[in-house]
Design a protein around this motif. Structure first.
Motif, PDB file in Angstrom:
ATOM      1  N   PHE A  37     -62.818  54.808 -74.686  1.00 23.22           N
ATOM      2  CA  PHE A  37     -63.141  53.616 -74.786  1.00 23.22           C
ATOM      3  C   PHE A  37     -61.428  52.634 -75.198  1.00 23.22           C
ATOM      4  N   TRP A  60     -60.567  48.351 -80.128  1.00 22.69           N
ATOM      5  CA  TRP A  60     -61.000  49.696 -79.669  1.00 22.69           C
ATOM      6  C   TRP A  60     -62.375  49.629 -81.025  1.00 22.69           C
ATOM      7  N   SER A  63     -65.253  47.641 -79.781  1.00 21.81           N
ATOM      8  CA  SER A  63     -66.551  48.302 -78.882  1.00 21.81           C
ATOM      9  C   SER A  63     -67.236  49.353 -79.009  1.00 21.81           C
ATOM     10  N   TRP A  67     -71.256  49.434 -79.013  1.00 21.71           N
ATOM     11  CA  TRP A  67     -72.089  50.698 -78.210  1.00 21.71           C
ATOM     12  C   TRP A  67     -73.118  50.887 -79.282  1.00 21.71           C
TER      13      TRP A  67
END
Length: 168
Positions: A37, A60, A63, A67
């Protein structure tokens, strides 16, 4: 079967990927490698031997949070690797997945240094281990998670992790 949302955490070289993949397989859960990622700028910075700062980590971590949140919303669970060195990073990660369990893999500096030195093809240079150890904030008593010493074989660690999850 329960659908756990798990972050396997720790400094570089503790075996996060090995344990997390095996745990995901054992539990039949989706797997994600946090390194995948990272934006290219982060990879380039670490490859040059420079540690990331909090500003580098912000997109980062967002992200990764997305998820984990999606796995929790769908009810599928999932297992992710992530250094998650600071409590603030862990709080970001669990913001959209409040039930996330953090499995902190720990070991002696000597063992971890040896493992990092044997790796090839990884963008994280061994020189950054000290900066990671300096940044590491171990799990606090009020955080949902547990520590596992990385001395035993990965299969043993996975079974210990399953027992911890079942007891959480």
């Amino acid at each position: 079967m329960a659908h756990y949302t798990v972050v396997v955490m720790g400094v570089s070289g503790v075996g996060k990927t090995t344990v997390a993949r095996a745990l995901a397989d054992r539990l039949g859960l989706p797997f994600a490698e946090a390194d995948d990622f990272h934006p290219p700028a982060n990879v380039a910075k670490m490859s040059s031997g420079a540690p990331l700062d909090d500003a580098d980590r912000e997109p980062w971590l967002a992200s990764l949070r997305a998820w984990l949140g999606e796995r929790e919303r769908r009810g599928t669970g999932g297992v992710m690797t992530c250094s998650a060195l600071k409590r603030s990073y862990r709080e970001t990660l669990r913001a959209d997945a409040t039930g996330t369990f953090f499995l902190h893999l720990v070991g002696s500096r000597e063992l971890i240094q040896e493992r990092v030195g044997r790796r090839s093809g990884h963008f994280m240079p061994a020189e950054l281990l000290d900066s990671q150890l300096a940044d590491l904030e171990p799990l606090a008593a009020d955080e949902n998670g547990a520590e596992l010493d990385v001395g035993p074989a990965p299969a043993v660690l996975v079974e210990r992790a399953v027992a911890l999850l079942d007891g959480a």
